[in-house]
Design a protein around this motif. Structure first.
Motif, PDB file in Angstrom:
ATOM      1  N   TYR A 127       1.440   9.499   4.478  1.00  0.00           N
ATOM      2  CA  TYR A 127       0.700   8.243   4.335  1.00  0.00           C
ATOM      3  C   TYR A 127       1.627   7.046   4.532  1.00  0.00           C
ATOM      4  O   TYR A 127       1.275   6.076   5.202  1.00  0.00           O
ATOM      5  N   ASN A 128       2.841   7.113   3.973  1.00  0.00           N
ATOM      6  CA  ASN A 128       3.792   6.019   4.116  1.00  0.00           C
ATOM      7  C   ASN A 128       4.221   5.821   5.570  1.00  0.00           C
ATOM      8  O   ASN A 128       4.414   4.693   6.026  1.00  0.00           O
ATOM      9  N   LYS A 150       0.803  -1.225   0.000  1.00  0.00           N
ATOM     10  CA  LYS A 150       0.000   0.000   0.000  1.00  0.00           C
ATOM     11  C   LYS A 150       0.838   1.279   0.000  1.00  0.00           C
ATOM     12  O   LYS A 150       0.285   2.374   0.014  1.00  0.00           O
ATOM     13  N   TYR A 151       2.162   1.145   0.006  1.00  0.00           N
ATOM     14  CA  TYR A 151       2.993   2.351  -0.018  1.00  0.00           C
ATOM     15  C   TYR A 151       2.743   3.135  -1.304  1.00  0.00           C
ATOM     16  O   TYR A 151       2.526   2.556  -2.378  1.00  0.00           O
ATOM     17  N   GLU A 169      -5.110   6.328   0.610  1.00  0.00           N
ATOM     18  CA  GLU A 169      -4.577   7.601   1.109  1.00  0.00           C
ATOM     19  C   GLU A 169      -5.677   8.435   1.755  1.00  0.00           C
ATOM     20  O   GLU A 169      -6.830   8.392   1.338  1.00  0.00           O
ATOM     21  N   ILE A 185       1.474   3.898   7.205  1.00  0.00           N
ATOM     22  CA  ILE A 185       1.544   2.472   6.868  1.00  0.00           C
ATOM     23  C   ILE A 185       2.636   1.786   7.689  1.00  0.00           C
ATOM     24  O   ILE A 185       2.437   0.689   8.240  1.00  0.00           O
ATOM     25  N   LYS A 186       3.800   2.460   7.806  1.00  0.00           N
ATOM     26  CA  LYS A 186       4.889   1.885   8.599  1.00  0.00           C
ATOM     27  C   LYS A 186       4.481   1.726  10.059  1.00  0.00           C
ATOM     28  O   LYS A 186       4.844   0.748  10.723  1.00  0.00           O
ATOM     29  N   ASN A 214       4.047  10.551  -1.008  1.00  0.00           N
ATOM     30  CA  ASN A 214       3.094  10.840   0.070  1.00  0.00           C
ATOM     31  C   ASN A 214       3.707  10.305   1.362  1.00  0.00           C
ATOM     32  O   ASN A 214       3.361   9.248   1.855  1.00  0.00           O
ATOM     33  N   GLU A 215       4.650  11.097   1.881  1.00  0.00           N
ATOM     34  CA  GLU A 215       5.426  10.651   3.022  1.00  0.00           C
ATOM     35  C   GLU A 215       4.557  10.415   4.256  1.00  0.00           C
ATOM     36  O   GLU A 215       4.754   9.455   4.995  1.00  0.00           O
ATOM     37  N   ASP A 262       4.192   6.474  -3.653  1.00  0.00           N
ATOM     38  CA  ASP A 262       5.257   7.456  -3.873  1.00  0.00           C
ATOM     39  C   ASP A 262       4.738   8.870  -3.627  1.00  0.00           C
ATOM     40  O   ASP A 262       3.562   9.174  -3.864  1.00  0.00           O
TER      41      ASP A 262
END
Length: 730
Positions: free
Chosen positions: A572-573, A564-565, A730, A576-577, A569-570, A567
């Motif tokens: 959002y990433n 689901k990562y 997102e 997820i992390k 969109n820090e 690019d």
């Protein structure tokens, strides 16, 4: 050339014959360890030449690795026929089960220990041009048989009469041989003769001696037993000592009677015998080969011999395991199979063979004498019935499973409890350690196994390694737990060394059942208690089936999240992390679940609740108009309620905060996300009903109205986790 066919390389090393020693005499002896070597090197064309000697281990072709189309008997008959047809071609059959030696022309039979003990002498003689097989059978002093025969002839000629009472009051049994000159001692004694025949290959086997004891001593009771110190084809085997030990270790009415071993040799000739210590026990005496010695013997006064003393007396004898077993592990394995199968009343051809070994072989009879296990309590089906839910799958992994354990477990698991039960054993033969692990893991994953019964040692090298980390069972255990920590693993092994058990426990073993050994058979109830304990452990471990499902859910959720990562969109990433880290926390808490401690389940439920709480923190935003919005699409948050009695979801319009401190609840936020942002839930909105149930249970727990969570509630919240992640965006 001498060809030595023996697949037990480790045994050769134990006897001092390692690779280096064989290299020093490679010009006259070629060791062969597998049928593959025979085929690849065309040994069948090289072996059967005049002047050659074949040293052949009788069970070489009995293993799956060296499987032959012909039976072992057919192979031996063929080799014997070739030996008789080819001039100056010799065959020597050796085995760990043999206890006597015999030479028949150019065909010999002998124990494995004697072969390796005398092999060096024999090879030296062959180098010097003397290939007499007697050097292999008897060593440097091979003329001992000739000397003993001369002594026997002399003793027969010097027997005196001198019997003072030809009809004593005592009841006497006198065993004789065809070579004895003592024809009759007492008129009222019982006389029997040792006869050997083809049934036992003309050898003095344990089976033969057991048969003789049952025939001679099971019905009539005697006061004194007279046994020749020498009988059988080889006088220097001193089989009388061995027979006396058989008598003491056999359950007959005569096992505690006076035993007199009569012969024409003294103690110094017998001291090297494996069975010499029988002469150190009560009421066993060596007497002269003279009639007067028999008279004096029956006049000897002995203290009474009570059955309770027998075990301690026989413990004076140091008897080594027969060499046809790899080690004490194999002995313990057959011992435990014998006890378990007797207790649960099950059998097959392999178990019947083991029972035959235990009832006939002297070493097992010796073990049963020093560790009495008579009258093993029978276990009824209801005593090993277990309770379980679902349809759990059980896999037994043991390289020797089909030597009896498979049938034992099949009786307990499948026949009694209707569990799905599979096993791996023969498939492991010939595989490397890494191949065993790979094959087993593939089987576990493809068959969706819930519980594994695992042996500790699965490869021949496991018995010799000094590094516990290299033992196949331990390495496989780690791989199982790496595949899915929720798969339950019960170690079923003969190992009882504390450092082994600690390493296995550290690697994730869930329970242990130690195979019963002669040393641990402390009472007649021990077997019954061990089997019942096994059933109880099995029932307890099957309660944890849900763990495997939860770990699979965690793995699936992590797989979804990693994909689901996005690019550029820090934020959002990072979200997820954070979710992935929370799944790791959930996994760790699942590993610590203990059904006897409800708080361990509570921790998992609350960790899952916190996972969903992260959605509220990331997606929910508050604007100055006192309205809340979801995600960057700024979907207006709609408030929902649930009518619990009807399981109906009721919309309450948009959520408008009363003030800046008024925020939507966990349920309202997740319900809005599920319906409007993720579009997970459609009418009748069952997913939202689940959310409300989760929220209510969590709130009840927080306010101490609810004591703890249960497994079904864990499954409920995990379903919601999967649904939330399936359509996350997102």
């Amino acid at each position: 050339m001498i060809y030595l066919i023996d697949d037990k390389k480790n045994r050769q090393i134990d006897f001092g014959w390692d690779e280096g020693r064989f290299i020093t005499c490679k010009e006259i002896v070629t060791p062969i360890y597998s049928n593959q070597e025979i085929l690849e090197n065309n040994y069948t064309e090289k072996i059967f030449l005049p002047g050659n000697t074949l040293l052949f281990h009788e069970s070489f072709f009995d293993t799956l690795t060296n499987h032959h189309d012909k039976t072992a008997i057919e192979i031996r008959n063929r080799l014997t026929k070739i030996a008789k047809e080819i001039n100056d071609f010799k065959v020597v059959y050796f085995s760990g089960s043999k206890s006597s030696r015999r030479l028949d022309g150019n065909v010999a039979f002998m124990p494995v220990a004697s072969l390796y003990q005398h092999l060096g002498v024999f090879l030296d003689k062959v180098k010097a041009g003397d290939a007499n097989l007697n050097y292999l059978l008897f060593g440097e002093n091979y003329k001992i048989e000739e000397d003993l025969l001369n002594k026997l002839i002399k003793a027969n000629n010097e027997i005196d009469s001198g019997i003072r009472n030809n009809k004593p009051e005592s009841k006497n049994f006198i065993a004789q041989t065809l070579q004895n000159g003592i024809e009759k001692i007492f008129d009222n004694a019982q006389y029997e003769t040792f006869y050997l025949d083809e049934t036992y290959n003309n050898e003095v086997t344990d089976e033969y001696l057991t048969k003789i004891i049952n025939e001679w001593f099971s019905k009539e009771e005697y006061d004194n037993l007279f046994i020749p110190i020498c009988f059988g084809p080889t006088l220097s085997d001193y089989n009388g000592l061995r027979f006396a030990l058989h008598v003491r270790c056999s359950e007959t009415t005569n096992r505690l009677k006076n035993i007199f071993l009569y012969g024409f040799v003294d103690y110094s000739s017998l001291v090297e015998s494996e069975y010499f210590d029988i002469l150190k026990t009560k009421k066993v005496n060596l007497i002269d080969y003279k009639k007067i010695a028999f008279q004096k013997a029956i006049e000897t006064s002995f203290t009474s011999y009570k059955s309770i003393e027998l075990a301690s007396e026989i413990r004076k004898i140091k008897l080594d395991p027969p060499k046809n077993y790899e080690d004490n592990h194999s002995i313990a394995n057959e011992w435990a199979i014998y006890l378990w199968s007797s207790a649960i009343n099950t059998s097959d051809s392999d178990i019947d063979k083991i029972i035959g070994n235990v009832n006939n072989q002297l070493y097992f009879k010796y073990l049963k004498t020093i560790n009495p296990v008579n009258n093993i309590p029978n276990i009824k089906e209801e005593q090993i019935k277990i309770k379980y839910s679902g349809e759990p799958k059980i896999l037994y992994i043991d390289d020797e499973a089909e030597k009896g354990w498979y049938e034992v477990f099949c009786t307990i698991l499948h026949d009694t409890n209707n569990l799905e039960f599979q096993h791996i054993d023969g498939e492991l033969q010939g595989k490397t350690r890494d191949e065993i692990i790979k094959f087993s893991i593939e089987k576990i994953e493809s068959e969706d196994i819930d519980l594994v019964l695992l042996d500790f040692r699965l490869h021949p090298d496991d018995f010799n390694t000094k590094n516990i980390q290299e033992i196949t069972g331990l390495k496989l255990l780690r791989e199982i737990k790496k595949s899915n920590p929720g798969i339950r693993v019960i170690i079923f092994s003969a190992t009882n060394k504390i450092w082994n058990l600690i390493e296995l426990q550290n690697a994730g073993a869930d329970a242990f059942i130690i195979k019963e050994s002669p040393d641990t058979s402390v009472s007649t109830n021990f077997t019954k208690e061990t089997i019942e304990r096994f059933s109880n452990i099995l029932q307890e471990q099957l309660k944890y089936q849900f763990q495997k499902e939860l770990f699979l859910d965690c793995k699936a959720i992590k797989g979804i999240l990693i994909n689901k990562y996005v690019d550029e969109n820090e934020a959002y990433n990072v979200f997820i992390k954070t979710l992935v880290r929370q799944i790791d926390i959930i996994q760790s808490s699942i590993s610590l679940i203990n059904l006897s401690k409800s708080v361990t389940i509570d921790i998992v439920f609350l960790a899952c609740y916190n996972f969903l709480e992260l959605f509220k923190g990331y997606y929910l935003t508050f604007n100055k108009d006192y309205r809340y919005y979801l995600g960057f699409e700024e979907e207006l948050l709609i408030s929902y309620a649930v009518n619990n009695s009807k399981n109906e979801v009721i919309p309450n319009g948009e959520f408008i905060a009363k003030n800046k401190f008024d925020s939507p609840s966990w349920f309202v936020t997740l319900a809005g996300l599920f319906i409007h942002y993720f579009e997970v839930s459609k009418p009748p909105f069952s997913e939202v009903v689940k959310l409300k149930r989760i929220a209510d249970k969590r709130n009840s727990y927080i306010h101490s109205d609810k004591k703890s969570f249960d497994i079904n509630e864990l499954r409920l919240i995990f379903d919601t986790l999967k649904q939330a992640c399936a359509t996350i965006k997102e």
